[in-house]
Write an enzyme that holds these catalytic residues in place. Structure first.
Site, short mmCIF file in Angstrom:
data_model
loop_
_atom_site.label_atom_id
_atom_site.label_comp_id
_atom_site.label_asym_id
_atom_site.label_seq_id
_atom_site.Cartn_x
_atom_site.Cartn_y
_atom_site.Cartn_z
N GLY A 1 -53.71 30.19 -23.24
CA GLY A 1 -54.22 30.48 -21.90
C GLY A 1 -54.76 31.89 -21.85
N CYS A 2 -54.73 32.47 -20.70
CA CYS A 2 -55.26 33.82 -20.50
C CYS A 2 -54.55 34.82 -21.42
CB CYS A 2 -55.09 34.22 -19.04
SG CYS A 2 -55.61 35.91 -18.70
N PHE A 3 -55.33 35.63 -22.13
CA PHE A 3 -54.71 36.57 -23.05
C PHE A 3 -53.91 37.65 -22.35
CE2 PHE A 3 -59.40 37.98 -23.98
CZ PHE A 3 -59.55 38.55 -22.73
N CYS B 1 -51.70 37.14 -20.16
CA CYS B 1 -50.34 36.61 -20.09
C CYS B 1 -49.63 36.78 -21.43
CB CYS B 1 -50.35 35.13 -19.73
SG CYS B 1 -51.04 34.75 -18.10
#
Length: 184
Positions: free
Chosen positions: A13-15, A17
């Site tokens: 997912g979003c880096f 995070c």
């Protein structure tokens, strides 16, 4: 004598995070947000940009590169945290983040990492940890490009941002509860 460092590269997912989560762990010396697993049409093979990756046509994944000391934290422990702090059963998405750039992926740097990742997924599926099948791809690490500077330490620099509070904070809380023994 300098300690031996190894790297692990995950897309979950979003880096922002992933970087926020793995930075908290003992033995993790550096976490870099970037892009892995794709290609660009640039003739000079320039690194991909955030805008290109978000366009969804490059094959790149928002990923994190973790530099760690294997005498303090093992690759298997990193895998355990990885699978616990994102949903490995959703194809090309994490929560509201949608697109191939958010796919769940492990980019192995060695055959040992590949084998560990395969064993981990097999065990999770046998134990029926998730209701749905794991869709995490295990791919060789062929490239990793550091993301733009404004993406680095994003959580640390933007804790009051709504995305950080709504998406990253719950992951950090889960990490602190489930993996207290691994925290710095």
């Amino acid at each position: 004598m300098e300690r031996q460092k190894e790297i692990a590269v995950f897309g979950g997912g979003c880096f922002w995070c992933g970087e926020a989560v793995f930075t908290q762990l003992k033995g993790v010396e550096k976490v870099t947000s970037g892009y892995a697993g794709g290609s660009t049409s640039s003739p000079q093979a320039a690194p991909p940009t955030y805008e290109e990756v978000c366009g969804g046509n490059t094959g790149y994944v928002e990923a994190i590169q973790i530099e760690y000391d294997p005498s303090t934290i093992s690759f298997e422990q990193l895998l355990s945290v990885f699978f616990s702090t994102h949903d490995p059963t959703t194809l090309n998405r994490q929560g509201n983040d949608l697109g191939t750039q958010y796919r769940s992926a492990i980019f192995y740097a060695t055959e040992e990492q590949k084998e560990s990742a395969e064993k981990c997924i097999k065990k999770l599926q046998e134990q029926k940890v998730y209701e749905n099948p794991i869709v995490t791809k295990i791919e060789p690490l062929t490239n990793f490009y550091e993301a733009e500077s404004y993406h680095q330490q994003y959580y640390e620099n933007n804790k009051q941002a709504p995305y950080c509070q709504l998406v990253i904070d719950p992951k950090i809380q889960k990490l602190q509860k489930q993996y207290a023994h691994l925290l710095k």
